[in-house]
Design a protein around this motif. Structure first.
Motif, PDB file in Angstrom:
ATOM      1  N   MET B   1       1.166  -0.985  -0.343  1.00 28.12           N
ATOM      2  CA  MET B   1       0.121  -0.315  -0.131  1.00 28.12           C
ATOM      3  C   MET B   1       0.807   1.316  -0.308  1.00 28.12           C
ATOM      4  N   LEU B   2       0.594   2.101  -0.491  1.00 28.70           N
ATOM      5  CA  LEU B   2       1.573   3.855  -0.483  1.00 28.70           C
ATOM      6  C   LEU B   2       1.077   4.199   0.706  1.00 28.70           C
ATOM      7  N   SER B   3       2.342   4.257   1.439  1.00 30.10           N
ATOM      8  CA  SER B   3       2.324   5.359   2.484  1.00 30.10           C
ATOM      9  C   SER B   3       2.230   5.918   2.336  1.00 30.10           C
ATOM     10  N   ARG B   4       1.268   7.267   1.844  1.00 31.14           N
ATOM     11  CA  ARG B   4       0.766   8.253   2.069  1.00 31.14           C
ATOM     12  C   ARG B   4      -0.823   7.847   2.106  1.00 31.14           C
ATOM     13  N   ALA B   6      -2.024   4.992   3.839  1.00 26.46           N
ATOM     14  CA  ALA B   6      -1.472   3.882   5.094  1.00 26.46           C
ATOM     15  C   ALA B   6      -1.670   5.530   6.020  1.00 26.46           C
ATOM     16  N   TYR B 317       6.496   3.511   8.771  1.00 22.73           N
ATOM     17  CA  TYR B 317       6.023   2.753   7.555  1.00 22.73           C
ATOM     18  C   TYR B 317       5.098   4.670   6.641  1.00 22.73           C
ATOM     19  N   THR B 320       8.918   6.663   3.913  1.00 23.50           N
ATOM     20  CA  THR B 320       9.144   5.434   3.691  1.00 23.50           C
ATOM     21  C   THR B 320      10.546   5.838   2.230  1.00 23.50           C
TER      22      THR B 320
END
Lengths: 500, 320
Positions: B1-4, B6, B317, B320
């Motif tokens: 999943m995209l860090s943003r 999350a 998380y 990154t």
């Protein structure tokens, strides 16, 4: 009892209905065209109060789902729903057949034109289109001369705006070959119509629109770099404050792919990656909803924060698929538009199935004189503007506005074209318990992948203020659901109500 | 999943949890003030006003309304509808919605629609009318809307990474909120000094349990024995009640483990280690030991751990 109630309801709904120009539903006052007969009967059965109630339910449903767009130029971007009109527009099978073939032809030719412009330029050498118009167009990207794009497809997604003249002929008003928006409203309008007016779908064989997302996904996968078997596709958005953010998010969700912003992507070793909770993940195809200029600060505008540094390089090197390709703006430049019929003839040796609107070009002396002498009758458009901005609508203009455009045209003839003011066709639209005619256009969406597919429907935009000719949502336009009929609905039985 | 994404999910859920918490505090506070005869208002601020202390925004309130006696209606509005106050229910729902808007495609349309509706409602005239008619019913509606949001997450999302980031946000926030509320009341949570204090302690204890929606459940466990030890046992150490610190910490630890994919007897990230240690401690502690250590000290350490876990989650998380 029923008969008389229905008859009076009918009179209420279309009481004082005025026909100006071509009306989609009515051939003459009180006389519905055959493919609209059944719909009119159903609307009458529902009655004005019920229509109004359901219309409110539809509005609320859109608001709750956050189907909104942002209006620029007001304080901190005002979120609004596009006004939705519950009376669907019907397109009979024979008309759709013509539209579909016409659009396929046009898109095929425009794609060949773009390829030619960036490679051998035969179309310029053969004198079909003046070179200065192409090379000076704001959408021309000299950085892409000679660059091969995957499968030679440039405009994977286009939206072609159609209008109808007083005789009901479909004409192309405008091509949108960069990142046309509006398709999410087509899908959402249909969903809401089915929820709120299921009864209207009875007796109508409406072609579905919900295969769009799957087709779009296939188009995107089609342009993945060679050798990538299961490509990772993303939708690239400028972010939540963009006016079309809802659409970006909607399409990503429908396709089951990530919606990314520029800051989520980065270049590493010639390829593009996204930042995830498990580290970097390779991206193979980008459906970008960002204009060329903002895509990559290393190639285009350096002040952009929306794009990804190095993205264009990865694309050029064949490490990334990009949809649409860069530089497609040459095809939807309003200065090029008058030449599209010739372009179709040149590449396909066919006559255009869908004609253009007659257009005068300010750089041509005789045209310019005509334009300047008839500013009060013509619609003047700046060639590099869109969305209803930068227009002069002659009959509705003030003397001061006409003087301003006169000066602009004389100073920069290349920047302007003009067209006769076309009385767009009108469609019954629901206002205060009655139907009133309002001008409409139609934007069908075309996908170019393994084949050229036209979504069976499109965005019908309605100019809500009475007599208004601009349908853009940024200018207060609304939308309605567009039903492409597989077959004509059964004719209504001759009515006995009048005698009862 | 995209860090943003999350990060958006994590904050979305934290904000909704916070908004629900404020609604609970105000609801119970308002209710208490309706029979304020039983309260000792010389020593304590009025219940609604006291919420300003729990949330740590008394200064912000005074800046806006002056330092005189806080008017109840002003406090309620400041904490509910005031956009300029980042801790108001409206501001938090707006923040949650802004996060949800940036991740619409990751959550289900039901979840997005729920937060969007709540936001539109709070911004509209209907919410104002409800509030004026009956604050109790208004806050009750708010709590329901927040619970429905959590319920839709449980019921309409696959229990994968998206879900677990939402859970981490929700339960980390909840553990911290309970600790903050207890900290504010720590001076009331003492062993009985005089038999005459009993009625007052019953009122305080009851309100505290009600803020955490724990009143009925507590009584089923302890019958009418509402005392400090029982309350701490229940709100901090109980394993089954969803608004106890232990429950929240265990859920949060579980979701962090699901995200990292670690085995049950291992840990991958610092946040898992911290939470694992805390949950072990909560499991074997007794209320008496907490009082022996000092309730305030214990809660301060607990809050420090929650903050550290939050920072570690960000490190691991989101950056990154």
């Amino acid at each position: 009892m029923f008969g008389s109630a229905a008859a009076s309801a009918e009179q209420v709904l279309i009481a004082n209905y005025q026909i100006h120009g071509f009306d989609e539903m009515f051939a003459a006052p009180g006389l519905a065209r055959p493919h609209y007969e059944r719909l009119l009967g159903q609307l009458n059965d529902l009655g004005p109060a019920e229509l109004a109630r359901r219309n409110r339910v539809a509005d609320l449903s859109m608001r709750h789902q956050g189907i909104t767009f942002t209006v620029y130029g007001r304080d901190q971007g005002d979120e609004r729903i596009i006004p939705f009109d519950p009376i669907p527009r019907l397109v009979p099978p024979d008309e759709w057949d013509q539209i579909e073939r016409g659009l396929q032809q046009r898109v095929r030719a425009l794609n060949l034109f773009i390829h030619d412009v960036y490679h051998s330029r035969l179309v310029l050498k053969d004198g079909i289109v003046p070179p200065e118009l192409v090379l000076g167009a704001s959408g021309y990207r000299r950085e892409f001369v000679g660059v091969r794009v995957p499968r030679d497809i440039y405009m994977h997604i286009s939206g072609i705006d159609l209008i109808r003249d007083v005789d009901g002929r479909y004409l192309v008003l405008e091509d949108n070959c960069r990142t046309p928006s509006g398709v999410s409203y087509v899908l959402k309008n249909r969903q809401v119509m089915k929820q709120v007016f299921p009864v209207l779908f009875e007796d109508h064989d409406v072609r579905p629109v919900d295969d769009y997302a799957a087709n779009l996904r296939a188009v995107l996968r089609h342009v993945a770099p060679a050798g990538v078997e299961d490509p990772t596709v993303v939708v690239l958005t400028p972010g939540v404050h963009n006016s079309a953010y809802f659409e970006h998010s909607f399409l990503a969700r429908q396709m089951g792919v990530e919606l990314v912003e520029g800051r989520d992507l980065f270049l590493d070793n010639g390829a593009i990656y996204m930042r995830t909770t498990r580290g970097a993940q390779r991206v193979d195809v980008v459906y970008r909803r960002i204009d060329d200029d903002f895509l990559d600060p290393l190639t285009f505008r350096r002040d952009t924060q929306l794009g990804v540094a190095g993205l264009v390089g990865a694309y050029r090197a064949g490490r990334l698929g990009l949809v649409n390709a860069i530089g497609t703006g040459v095809a939807d430049d309003k200065g090029i538009y008058p030449f599209v019929p010739a372009i179709i003839k040149y590449y396909l040796d066919e006559d255009p199935i869908l004609p253009n609107v007659e257009t005068f070009r300010a750089p041509v002396d005789s045209h310019r004189q005509h334009i300047l002498a008839n500013l009060d009758k013509l619609v003047v458009k700046a060639v590099d503007a869109s969305g209803g901005y930068g227009m002069l609508i002659g009959p509705a203009s003030t003397a001061a506005e006409r003087d301003e455009f006169r000066r602009k045209i004389e100073a920069n003839p290349r920047g302007y074209i003009a067209q006769p003011t076309i009385a767009l066709s009108q469609h019954p639209t629901f206002f205060d318990g009655r139907l009133e005619g309002r001008h409409v256009d139609l934007r069908p969406f075309v996908l170019y992948g393994e084949e050229i597919k036209v979504l069976a429907g499109g965005l019908t935009r309605v100019a809500l203020p009475r007599g208004c000719l601009v349908v853009n949502s940024s200018q207060g336009g609304g939308t309605k659901d567009t039903w492409v009929l597989r077959e004509l609905p059964p004719r209504a039985a001759p009515s006995n109500d009048g005698a009862a | 999943m995209l860090s943003r994404v999350a990060e958006n999910l994590y904050w979305m859920s934290r904000y909704v949890e916070r908004a629900e918490n404020v609604a609970r505090l105000l609801d119970v506070g308002f209710d208490l003030e309706l029979d304020d005869a039983t309260l000792d208002t010389d020593r304590e601020p009025a219940p609604v006003e006291g919420v300003l202390n729990i949330l740590g925004c008394r200064q912000a309130f005074q800046k806006r309304y002056g330092t005189g006696t806080a008017d109840r209606d002003a406090v309620l509005r400041f904490l509910t509808f005031d956009r300029s106050n980042s801790l108001s229910v409206l501001a938090m729902v707006a923040a949650a919605r802004e996060n949800a808007r940036g991740t619409q495609e990751s959550v289900s349309s039901e979840v997005w629609s729920q937060i969007n509706r709540l936001y539109l409602y709070l911004n509209g005239g209907k919410a104002q009318r409800r509030f004026e008619e009956s604050p109790s019913r208004f806050y009750d509606g708010l709590k329901r809307a927040c619970v429905l949001f959590a319920g839709l997450i449980d019921g309409t999302l696959p229990h994968n990474e998206v879900y677990h980031f939402l859970q981490v946000g929700r339960y980390l926030e909840r553990a911290g909120q309970i600790a903050r509320i207890l900290t504010d009341r720590a001076h009331q949570l003492t062993p009985l000094a005089l038999p005459g204090d009993r009625p007052l302690q019953l009122v305080h204890g009851t309100s505290l349990l009600r803020i955490c929606s724990a009143h009925d459940a507590y009584l089923r466990t302890y019958q009418d024995q509402i005392d400090s030890e029982g309350i701490v046992q229940y709100l901090v150490l109980n394993a089954d009640f969803p608004r106890s610190v232990r429950f929240a910490v265990e859920r949060c630890a579980l979701s962090l483990r699901e995200i990292s994919g670690a085995d049950t007897d291992e840990y991958v990230s610092e946040s898992e280690r911290l939470l694992g240690r805390l949950s072990g401690e909560l499991r074997y502690l007794e209320a008496g030991e907490i009082f022996a250590r000092g309730l305030s000290t214990f809660l301060a350490e607990l809050l420090e751990t929650c903050d550290r876990v939050g920072r570690e989650v960000h490190q691991a998380y989101f950056f990154t």
